[in-house]
Design a protein around this motif. Sequence first.
Motif, short mmCIF file in Angstrom:
data_model
loop_
_atom_site.label_atom_id
_atom_site.label_comp_id
_atom_site.label_asym_id
_atom_site.label_seq_id
_atom_site.Cartn_x
_atom_site.Cartn_y
_atom_site.Cartn_z
N THR A 1 68.16 17.10 18.48
CA THR A 1 68.07 16.80 17.05
C THR A 1 69.12 15.77 16.64
O THR A 1 70.15 15.61 17.29
N LEU A 2 68.80 15.07 15.56
CA LEU A 2 69.78 14.23 14.86
C LEU A 2 69.70 14.65 13.40
O LEU A 2 68.63 14.59 12.79
N THR A 3 70.83 15.07 12.84
CA THR A 3 70.77 15.67 11.51
C THR A 3 71.96 15.28 10.64
O THR A 3 73.05 15.01 11.16
N ASP A 4 71.71 15.26 9.33
CA ASP A 4 72.80 15.09 8.37
C ASP A 4 73.12 16.42 7.70
O ASP A 4 73.91 16.47 6.75
N ASN A 5 72.48 17.49 8.19
CA ASN A 5 72.73 18.83 7.64
C ASN A 5 72.55 19.85 8.76
O ASN A 5 71.45 20.32 9.02
N GLN A 6 73.65 20.18 9.41
CA GLN A 6 73.60 21.04 10.60
C GLN A 6 73.06 22.43 10.28
O GLN A 6 72.30 23.01 11.08
N ASN A 7 73.42 22.98 9.13
CA ASN A 7 72.95 24.33 8.77
C ASN A 7 71.44 24.37 8.61
O ASN A 7 70.77 25.30 9.06
N ASP B 1 61.52 17.04 10.74
CA ASP B 1 62.04 15.67 10.70
C ASP B 1 63.37 15.52 11.42
O ASP B 1 63.74 14.40 11.80
N ASP B 2 64.12 16.62 11.57
CA ASP B 2 65.42 16.53 12.25
C ASP B 2 65.27 16.53 13.77
O ASP B 2 66.22 16.21 14.49
N VAL B 3 64.11 16.91 14.28
CA VAL B 3 63.90 17.02 15.72
C VAL B 3 63.52 15.66 16.30
O VAL B 3 62.55 15.03 15.87
N GLN B 4 64.29 15.22 17.28
CA GLN B 4 64.04 13.94 17.94
C GLN B 4 63.14 14.09 19.16
O GLN B 4 62.29 13.25 19.42
N ALA B 5 63.36 15.14 19.94
CA ALA B 5 62.58 15.32 21.17
C ALA B 5 62.58 16.79 21.55
O ALA B 5 63.55 17.52 21.28
N VAL B 6 61.48 17.22 22.15
CA VAL B 6 61.35 18.59 22.65
C VAL B 6 60.91 18.51 24.11
O VAL B 6 59.94 17.84 24.44
N TYR B 7 61.65 19.17 24.98
CA TYR B 7 61.32 19.22 26.41
C TYR B 7 61.03 20.67 26.79
O TYR B 7 61.72 21.58 26.34
N VAL C 1 72.88 6.51 7.47
CA VAL C 1 73.24 7.92 7.28
C VAL C 1 74.01 8.40 8.52
O VAL C 1 73.71 8.02 9.64
N ASP C 2 75.01 9.22 8.30
CA ASP C 2 75.85 9.70 9.41
C ASP C 2 75.17 10.89 10.08
O ASP C 2 75.30 12.03 9.62
N TYR C 3 74.44 10.62 11.14
CA TYR C 3 73.71 11.68 11.84
C TYR C 3 74.57 12.30 12.93
O TYR C 3 75.33 11.61 13.61
N LYS C 4 74.42 13.60 13.09
CA LYS C 4 75.10 14.32 14.16
C LYS C 4 74.07 14.75 15.19
O LYS C 4 73.01 15.26 14.85
N SER C 5 74.38 14.52 16.45
CA SER C 5 73.46 14.89 17.54
C SER C 5 73.76 16.31 18.00
O SER C 5 74.89 16.62 18.40
N ILE C 6 72.75 17.17 17.95
CA ILE C 6 72.90 18.57 18.37
C ILE C 6 71.71 18.94 19.25
O ILE C 6 70.57 18.66 18.90
N THR C 7 72.00 19.56 20.38
CA THR C 7 70.94 20.00 21.29
C THR C 7 70.91 21.53 21.30
O THR C 7 71.94 22.19 21.43
#
Length: 245
Positions: free
Chosen positions: A101-107, A231-237, A80-86
């Motif tokens: 986050t890594l997501t296939d649906n930014q909205n 599920d879209d959240v990869q890490a929280v600092y 799946v084409d994931y987009k990285s957004i912080t």
Amino acid sequence: MSGHSKFANIKHKKEKNDAAKGKIFTIIGKEIAVAVKEGGPNPANNFKLATVIAKAKANNMPNDTIERGIKKASGADGAVDYKSITYEGYGPGGTAIIVETLTDNQNRTAANVKSAFTKGNGNVGTPGCVSYMFDNKGQILIDKEECKMSSDDLMMLVLDAGADDFNEEEDSYEILTTPDSFQAVVEALNEAGVETASAEVTMIPQNYVSVTDPETVKYLTRILDLLDEDDDVQAVYHNWDEPEE
């Protein structure tokens, strides 16, 4: 930073992750997919992939699961084409929070992250609003009880491998590296047979904020729990000096 125990918090996170192993494996699987897409399937010449593999092994991800993820991501169909957004924002009590986050649906992801902050009396800020309060570092934690090597020998091993700093605490050793030297230090520990409790490139707060008011803690915990469940959240600092449980 008095009273703050990185290792206690790591153990708490480990227990949560062990109770939901599928979640952490899903997170790492996404990171493998992105790393392979960006730099190819060979960790020898793909630093990002090598770093993710080190994280996977620290979380006891089976080798065949890692290899399947790499093969899937490098196959003809790809992953799946994931987009990285912080996202960066403010929690209650003057806390700072960074969400990767890594997501296939930014909205969808943007709406969910904003909702988590809002429900916990926080708010999402602009890029860069809190990240300057954190340092991007490789952080390796080792349980003293599990380590047969003396502290002096361990310190020499990791410093020779390129570590920046070595800290001995009551129940653990903390090793800090630059992101670039992280993989070399992890490999040196593996070769020496030293087991790590945690190994990842992370965002470490320069200072911690104490939040003790029960109502404020309730809202802050709500933000962190909602983000952890996404599920879209990869890490929280964050820079909350969490109390030990």
